[in-house]
Scaffold this motif. Structure first.
Motif, PDB file in Angstrom:
ATOM      1  N   VAL A  87       0.863  -1.172   0.000  1.00 14.00           N
ATOM      2  CA  VAL A  87       0.000   0.000   0.000  1.00 14.00           C
ATOM      3  C   VAL A  87       0.902   1.225   0.000  1.00 14.00           C
ATOM      4  N   ILE A  88       0.713   2.096  -0.956  1.00 17.48           N
ATOM      5  CA  ILE A  88       1.529   3.304  -1.061  1.00 17.48           C
ATOM      6  C   ILE A  88       0.708   4.482  -0.559  1.00 17.48           C
ATOM      7  N   HIS A  89       1.238   5.164   0.444  1.00 14.16           N
ATOM      8  CA  HIS A  89       0.565   6.326   0.996  1.00 14.16           C
ATOM      9  C   HIS A  89       1.132   7.588   0.359  1.00 14.16           C
ATOM     10  N   VAL A  90       0.285   8.445  -0.108  1.00 10.10           N
ATOM     11  CA  VAL A  90       0.696   9.710  -0.700  1.00 10.10           C
ATOM     12  C   VAL A  90       0.156  10.821   0.198  1.00 10.10           C
ATOM     13  N   TYR A  91       1.059  11.622   0.733  1.00 21.67           N
ATOM     14  CA  TYR A  91       0.652  12.721   1.590  1.00 21.67           C
ATOM     15  C   TYR A  91       0.382  13.950   0.733  1.00 21.67           C
ATOM     16  N   LEU A  92      -0.748  14.546   0.948  1.00 19.56           N
ATOM     17  CA  LEU A  92      -1.127  15.685   0.126  1.00 19.56           C
ATOM     18  C   LEU A  92      -0.350  16.951   0.488  1.00 19.56           C
ATOM     19  N   LYS A  94       2.835  17.163   1.649  1.00 18.71           N
ATOM     20  CA  LYS A  94       4.255  17.080   1.289  1.00 18.71           C
ATOM     21  C   LYS A  94       4.379  16.854  -0.206  1.00 18.71           C
ATOM     22  N   LYS A  95       5.251  17.616  -0.807  1.00 24.72           N
ATOM     23  CA  LYS A  95       5.473  17.500  -2.237  1.00 24.72           C
ATOM     24  C   LYS A  95       6.367  16.289  -2.505  1.00 24.72           C
ATOM     25  N   PRO A  96       5.965  15.394  -3.396  1.00 24.53           N
ATOM     26  CA  PRO A  96       6.822  14.234  -3.658  1.00 24.53           C
ATOM     27  C   PRO A  96       8.088  14.642  -4.409  1.00 24.53           C
ATOM     28  N   LYS A  97       9.199  13.987  -4.062  1.00 26.85           N
ATOM     29  CA  LYS A  97      10.474  14.282  -4.723  1.00 26.85           C
ATOM     30  C   LYS A  97      10.556  13.473  -6.004  1.00 26.85           C
ATOM     31  N   VAL A  98      10.833  14.191  -7.074  1.00 26.98           N
ATOM     32  CA  VAL A  98      10.956  13.534  -8.375  1.00 26.98           C
ATOM     33  C   VAL A  98      12.376  13.754  -8.876  1.00 26.98           C
ATOM     34  N   GLY A  99      13.016  12.676  -9.304  1.00 34.85           N
ATOM     35  CA  GLY A  99      14.386  12.793  -9.783  1.00 34.85           C
ATOM     36  C   GLY A  99      14.453  13.524 -11.121  1.00 34.85           C
ATOM     37  N   ARG A 100      15.642  14.123 -11.394  1.00 31.78           N
ATOM     38  CA  ARG A 100      15.832  14.837 -12.659  1.00 31.78           C
ATOM     39  C   ARG A 100      16.134  13.851 -13.761  1.00 31.78           C
ATOM     40  N   LEU A 101      15.689  14.196 -14.935  1.00 36.17           N
ATOM     41  CA  LEU A 101      16.013  13.393 -16.106  1.00 36.17           C
ATOM     42  C   LEU A 101      17.349  13.817 -16.664  1.00 36.17           C
ATOM     43  N   ARG A 102      18.184  12.871 -17.047  1.00 33.96           N
ATOM     44  CA  ARG A 102      19.484  13.195 -17.632  1.00 33.96           C
ATOM     45  C   ARG A 102      19.328  13.540 -19.081  1.00 33.96           C
ATOM     46  N   LYS A 103      20.179  14.437 -19.530  1.00 29.98           N
ATOM     47  CA  LYS A 103      20.160  14.821 -20.946  1.00 29.98           C
ATOM     48  C   LYS A 103      21.171  14.014 -21.706  1.00 29.98           C
TER      49      LYS A 103
END
Length: 103
Positions: A87-92, A94-103
């Motif tokens: 079960v994945i809990h998503v807190y409204l 707190k902003k989720p951390k998203v990794g950067r995409l490499r170029k």
């Protein structure tokens, strides 16, 4: 070349039947016959009331379940109280951390 499904035999897609009863209506009819006879014997009712007691539960079942009783019975299955998966809990807040995409 696209594959298309072809109906081979129309009789294969139909349900089995016994007389005018569909295969999914045999058990409710049998239970309503037993119910009608037991109640009629206990209350010492005549033939007309016995037939009405047999027909009432069966006709109610046919009206409620319709042409597809499996769909009706699937609605009555309770929702399980447990889950085997994560079960994945998503807190409204707190902003989720998203990794950067490499170029």
């Amino acid at each position: 070349m696209a594959r298309k499904s072809i109906r081979v035999n129309r009789a294969l897609s139909k349900n089995a039947s016994v007389g005018v009863l569909d295969s999914s209506q045999i058990l409710p009819f049998g239970l309503s016959v037993i119910f009608g006879f037991v109640v009629a014997i206990l209350l010492k009712l005549d033939f007309l009331w016995t037939v009405l007691l047999i027909a009432w539960p069966f006709l109610t079942w046919v009206i409620v379940s319709g042409k597809n009783p499996k769909r009706f019975m699937a609605k009555t299955v309770p929702v399980p109280k447990w889950n085997r998966g994560r079960v994945i809990h998503v807190y409204l807040l707190k902003k989720p951390k998203v990794g950067r995409l490499r170029k």
